[in-house]
Design a protein around this motif. Sequence first.
Motif, mmCIF file in Angstrom:
data_model
loop_
_atom_site.group_PDB
_atom_site.id
_atom_site.type_symbol
_atom_site.label_atom_id
_atom_site.label_comp_id
_atom_site.label_asym_id
_atom_site.label_seq_id
_atom_site.Cartn_x
_atom_site.Cartn_y
_atom_site.Cartn_z
ATOM 1 N N ALA A 1 9.248 7.478 -7.254
ATOM 2 C CA ALA A 1 8.518 7.382 -8.773
ATOM 3 C C ALA A 1 7.074 6.710 -8.618
ATOM 4 C CB ALA A 1 9.439 6.878 -9.653
ATOM 5 N N GLU A 2 7.104 5.530 -7.861
ATOM 6 C CA GLU A 2 5.656 4.669 -7.456
ATOM 7 C C GLU A 2 4.690 5.753 -6.733
ATOM 8 O OE1 GLU A 2 6.558 1.250 -5.844
ATOM 9 O OE2 GLU A 2 7.860 0.471 -7.521
ATOM 10 N N LEU A 3 5.137 6.503 -5.799
ATOM 11 C CA LEU A 3 4.675 7.303 -4.993
ATOM 12 C C LEU A 3 3.927 8.188 -5.465
ATOM 13 C CD1 LEU A 3 6.171 6.913 -1.463
ATOM 14 C CD2 LEU A 3 4.295 5.971 -1.847
ATOM 15 N N SER B 1 1.039 -1.223 -0.197
ATOM 16 C CA SER B 1 -0.126 0.019 -0.043
ATOM 17 C C SER B 1 0.950 1.238 0.173
ATOM 18 C CB SER B 1 -0.940 -0.039 1.289
ATOM 19 O OG SER B 1 -0.114 0.132 2.454
ATOM 20 N N PRO B 2 0.245 2.345 -0.295
ATOM 21 C CA PRO B 2 1.228 3.656 -0.319
ATOM 22 C C PRO B 2 1.650 3.784 1.014
ATOM 23 C CG PRO B 2 -0.804 3.999 -1.700
ATOM 24 C CD PRO B 2 -0.792 2.557 -0.961
ATOM 25 N N ALA B 3 0.822 3.583 2.158
ATOM 26 C CA ALA B 3 1.579 4.014 3.356
ATOM 27 C C ALA B 3 2.666 2.944 3.572
ATOM 28 C CB ALA B 3 0.553 3.515 4.716
ATOM 29 N N GLU B 4 2.623 1.698 3.268
ATOM 30 C CA GLU B 4 3.904 0.830 3.539
ATOM 31 C C GLU B 4 5.127 1.265 2.818
ATOM 32 O OE1 GLU B 4 1.793 -2.790 2.322
ATOM 33 O OE2 GLU B 4 1.549 -3.384 4.450
ATOM 34 N N LYS B 5 4.617 1.740 1.395
ATOM 35 C CA LYS B 5 5.766 2.254 0.687
ATOM 36 C C LYS B 5 6.320 3.687 1.208
ATOM 37 C CE LYS B 5 4.134 0.582 -4.010
ATOM 38 N NZ LYS B 5 3.531 0.894 -5.189
ATOM 39 N N GLN B 6 5.686 4.263 1.789
ATOM 40 C CA GLN B 6 6.181 5.500 2.407
ATOM 41 C C GLN B 6 7.105 5.220 3.479
ATOM 42 O OE1 GLN B 6 2.786 7.960 3.172
ATOM 43 N NE2 GLN B 6 2.714 8.831 1.368
ATOM 44 N N LYS B 7 6.741 4.112 4.439
ATOM 45 C CA LYS B 7 7.415 3.603 5.542
ATOM 46 C C LYS B 7 8.690 3.172 4.898
ATOM 47 C CE LYS B 7 7.348 0.512 9.577
ATOM 48 N NZ LYS B 7 8.786 -0.041 9.134
ATOM 49 N N GLN B 8 8.636 2.297 4.024
ATOM 50 C CA GLN B 8 9.741 1.627 3.297
ATOM 51 C C GLN B 8 10.829 2.675 2.773
ATOM 52 O OE1 GLN B 8 9.362 -0.918 -0.052
ATOM 53 N NE2 GLN B 8 11.272 -2.072 0.366
ATOM 54 N N LEU B 9 10.338 3.846 2.212
ATOM 55 C CA LEU B 9 10.971 4.854 1.930
ATOM 56 C C LEU B 9 11.909 5.427 2.950
ATOM 57 C CD1 LEU B 9 11.899 6.562 -0.664
ATOM 58 C CD2 LEU B 9 9.825 8.027 -0.286
ATOM 59 N N ASP C 1 12.736 4.348 5.763
ATOM 60 C CA ASP C 1 13.727 3.291 6.303
ATOM 61 C C ASP C 1 14.857 3.269 5.308
ATOM 62 O OD1 ASP C 1 12.017 2.891 8.413
ATOM 63 O OD2 ASP C 1 11.121 0.930 7.456
ATOM 64 N N LEU C 2 14.803 3.180 4.112
ATOM 65 C CA LEU C 2 15.765 3.210 2.993
ATOM 66 C C LEU C 2 16.697 4.574 3.282
ATOM 67 C CD1 LEU C 2 14.433 1.510 0.037
ATOM 68 C CD2 LEU C 2 16.165 0.662 1.689
ATOM 69 N N LYS C 3 15.872 5.748 3.394
ATOM 70 C CA LYS C 3 16.733 6.729 3.452
ATOM 71 C C LYS C 3 17.680 7.003 4.760
ATOM 72 C CE LYS C 3 13.693 9.881 0.677
ATOM 73 N NZ LYS C 3 13.087 11.112 0.686
ATOM 74 N N GLU C 4 17.031 6.403 5.728
ATOM 75 C CA GLU C 4 17.699 6.444 7.088
ATOM 76 C C GLU C 4 18.952 5.518 6.902
ATOM 77 O OE1 GLU C 4 15.238 5.347 10.149
ATOM 78 O OE2 GLU C 4 13.788 6.986 10.042
ATOM 79 N N THR C 5 18.655 4.261 6.223
ATOM 80 C CA THR C 5 19.797 3.377 5.989
ATOM 81 C C THR C 5 21.046 3.879 5.281
ATOM 82 O OG1 THR C 5 18.137 1.412 6.005
ATOM 83 C CG2 THR C 5 20.402 1.004 5.229
ATOM 84 N N LEU C 6 20.634 4.591 4.109
ATOM 85 C CA LEU C 6 21.625 5.171 3.374
ATOM 86 C C LEU C 6 22.270 6.392 4.175
ATOM 87 C CD1 LEU C 6 22.782 5.518 0.521
ATOM 88 C CD2 LEU C 6 20.993 7.319 0.067
ATOM 89 N N VAL D 1 20.876 1.101 -2.867
ATOM 90 C CA VAL D 1 19.865 1.459 -2.032
ATOM 91 C C VAL D 1 19.317 2.813 -2.762
ATOM 92 C CG1 VAL D 1 19.347 2.730 -0.009
ATOM 93 C CG2 VAL D 1 20.662 0.487 -0.152
ATOM 94 N N ARG D 2 20.257 3.625 -3.512
ATOM 95 C CA ARG D 2 19.680 4.872 -3.962
ATOM 96 C C ARG D 2 18.621 4.440 -5.123
ATOM 97 N NH1 ARG D 2 25.486 6.544 -4.467
ATOM 98 N NH2 ARG D 2 25.727 7.756 -2.480
ATOM 99 N N LYS D 3 18.933 3.451 -5.657
ATOM 100 C CA LYS D 3 18.214 3.131 -6.966
ATOM 101 C C LYS D 3 16.877 2.768 -6.288
ATOM 102 C CE LYS D 3 18.081 -0.348 -10.990
ATOM 103 N NZ LYS D 3 18.861 -1.493 -11.613
ATOM 104 N N ARG D 4 16.535 1.998 -5.352
ATOM 105 C CA ARG D 4 15.311 1.461 -4.564
ATOM 106 C C ARG D 4 14.632 2.689 -4.313
ATOM 107 N NH1 ARG D 4 11.000 -0.870 -5.461
ATOM 108 N NH2 ARG D 4 9.916 -1.507 -3.433
ATOM 109 N N ILE D 5 15.468 3.858 -3.715
ATOM 110 C CA ILE D 5 14.620 4.871 -3.231
ATOM 111 C C ILE D 5 14.061 5.720 -4.317
ATOM 112 C CG2 ILE D 5 15.155 7.319 -2.232
ATOM 113 C CD1 ILE D 5 17.289 6.048 -0.399
ATOM 114 N N LEU D 6 14.943 5.733 -5.499
ATOM 115 C CA LEU D 6 14.166 6.483 -6.783
ATOM 116 C C LEU D 6 12.753 5.739 -7.331
ATOM 117 C CD1 LEU D 6 17.678 7.372 -8.563
ATOM 118 C CD2 LEU D 6 15.903 9.084 -7.334
#
Length: 92
Positions: A56-58, A17-25, A27-32, A47-52
């Motif tokens: 884009a999906e959001l 869901s969009p909420a789960e994608k925002q949470k993952q985003l 988390d990935l930014k914190e990881t980076l 990690v940068r590629k997945r963030i992009l």
Amino acid sequence: MRAFHGQFSDNQPIRRSPAEKQKQLRDLKETLASMKSHTAPALRESVRKRILQLEAELTAAPALKSTAEKQPARGADATRRPRTRIRSDYLG
């Protein structure tokens, strides 16, 4: 043993869901941000590629949602699965 349709082992992408994608985003930014200087460049790049991809999906999600709302609604029967024949129909 065979997998049945929809089983996790079907090698299908996990739908989030969009909420789960925002949470993952987040988390990935914190990881980076917390990666050390000696972290492998390939890992940083993945990690940068997945963030992009997530960004884009959001950004595309509201556009997809608005086009889905504009489509005419079908009747209640359109969501039902078609009936299947029972074995007795084949055997006579």
